[in-house]
Design a protein around this motif. Structure first.
Motif, PDB file in Angstrom:
ATOM      1  N   GLY A  35       0.760  -1.254   0.001  1.00  0.00           N
ATOM      2  CA  GLY A  35       0.029   0.100   0.064  1.00  0.00           C
ATOM      3  C   GLY A  35       0.837   1.182   0.104  1.00  0.00           C
ATOM      4  N   LYS A  36       2.054   1.286   0.911  1.00  0.00           N
ATOM      5  CA  LYS A  36       2.974   2.528   0.824  1.00  0.00           C
ATOM      6  C   LYS A  36       3.424   2.587  -0.524  1.00  0.00           C
ATOM      7  N   GLY A  37       4.062   1.462  -1.095  1.00  0.00           N
ATOM      8  CA  GLY A  37       4.527   1.656  -2.458  1.00  0.00           C
ATOM      9  C   GLY A  37       3.403   2.290  -3.519  1.00  0.00           C
ATOM     10  N   ILE A  38       2.246   1.687  -3.468  1.00  0.00           N
ATOM     11  CA  ILE A  38       1.317   2.256  -4.418  1.00  0.00           C
ATOM     12  C   ILE A  38       1.045   3.881  -4.141  1.00  0.00           C
ATOM     13  N   VAL A  39       0.849   4.125  -2.912  1.00  0.00           N
ATOM     14  CA  VAL A  39       0.545   5.484  -2.813  1.00  0.00           C
ATOM     15  C   VAL A  39       1.937   6.361  -2.975  1.00  0.00           C
TER      16      VAL A  39
END
Length: 312
Positions: A35-39
């Motif tokens: 999720g952090k990578g996508i954001v």
């Protein structure tokens, strides 16, 4: 002779705890990392994609821009004709020189005044310390307004001069307060020991305070430099001579299609150059200095801003 025994790594739910992760902190889950990578990837794309469009359009021919119906996303038949025309002389080149000169001189002047004011206000025993601090704080909440400011600049004879681009916005109270907070965080014992050795205020400032404050000084310098480089409002109200206009004002004229720079009008009329490519090229020229300097100052932001804001 004592032997050093290494503690074994602690096994977490998702892996071994690294040297920078406390043993009591739970490692992030796979879903959290994804999720952090996508954001972060989405935020980077939102910033870089418009910049990509501006750069590609500035390097495109008129035919490519016409086929794309405006802004170009996919590069094709790249050319530097827009930059060659802009840098070959004329209004844009002169405006860039004006912006560079105003930025350099204005930043040096602003930093000199801000550092001296911040150092004086950081010494609690200085004459008029509290009164001057309250006066500066009041200017953050109350202002005279545009018309009185213009009349003051006019009465001082600064209209149609480069000083009108520097003096009205030369000092930022916020920047002075950040510098003051950082200076107050310097160990008083260090300054007292320098005074015992016979050092005066000037020597303490230049040989002790400033070397220990490189981080916050670098950040504030960047703030002032970006402010001067991006400024356009002062020039629009205090200058009437087009030859004195900085780069940002010329860019506004191009984007609003008010007036084509000298030497470019004929090239646009004959079809050799697209007006949209010229607009994008001027934008790239305006953004390039900030994009080049910012990474070198980025590492000072955390230390400079947080320390200066918390202490004091």
């Amino acid at each position: 002779m004592s032997a050093v025994i290494d503690k074994p790594p602690v096994r977490g739910r998702s892996g071994w705890a690294g040297p920078e992760r406390p043993v009591w902190e739970e490692p992030p889950s796979t879903a959290g990392l994804a999720g952090k990578g996508i954001v972060i990837g989405g935020a980077c794309l939102a910033v870089l994609f418009p910049l990509w469009i501006v750069i590609v359009t500035s390097l495109s021919t008129k035919q490519t821009i016409t086929e794309a119906g405006g802004l170009v996303v996919v590069p094709k038949d790249l050319t530097f004709i827009a930059y060659e025309e802009l840098l070959s002389g004329g209004q844009v080149t002169r405006a860039a020189i004006v912006s560079i000169g105003v930025t350099v001189v204005g930043t040096l002047f602003s930093m000199t005044v801000s550092v001296l004011a911040a150092y004086g206000l950081s010494r609690s025993g200085s004459v008029g310390h509290r009164w001057m601090l309250m006066t500066l704080l009041a200017t953050m909440f109350f202002g005279a307004g545009l018309i009185p400011t213009y009349l003051l600049v006019q009465s001082l004879g600064l209209t149609d001069t480069y000083l009108a681009l520097i003096l009205p916005s030369a000092v930022s109270v916020f920047n002075i307060l950040v510098l003051r907070g950082f200076f107050m965080g310097i160990s008083p014992e260090l300054i007292d020991s320098a005074r015992i050795d016979g050092a005066g205020d000037w020597r303490i400032l230049w040989q002790i305070v400033i070397p220990l404050s490189r981080a916050v000084i670098a950040v504030i310098t960047l703030f002032y430099a970006v402010g001067y480089w991006s400024a356009w409002f002062n020039a629009s109200i205090y200058l009437t001579d087009q030859d004195m206009m900085p780069l940002q004002n010329v860019m506004i004229q191009l984007v609003q299609k008010q007036e084509a720079p000298v030497g470019l009008g004929q090239a646009i009329k004959t079809g050799e150059l697209s007006s949209l490519a010229v607009q994008m090229a001027v934008m790239v020229m305006a953004l390039l200095p900030v994009a080049v300097v910012s990474p070198f100052v980025q590492r000072h932001f955390k230390k400079g801003m947080l320390t200066g804001a918390v202490k004091g």
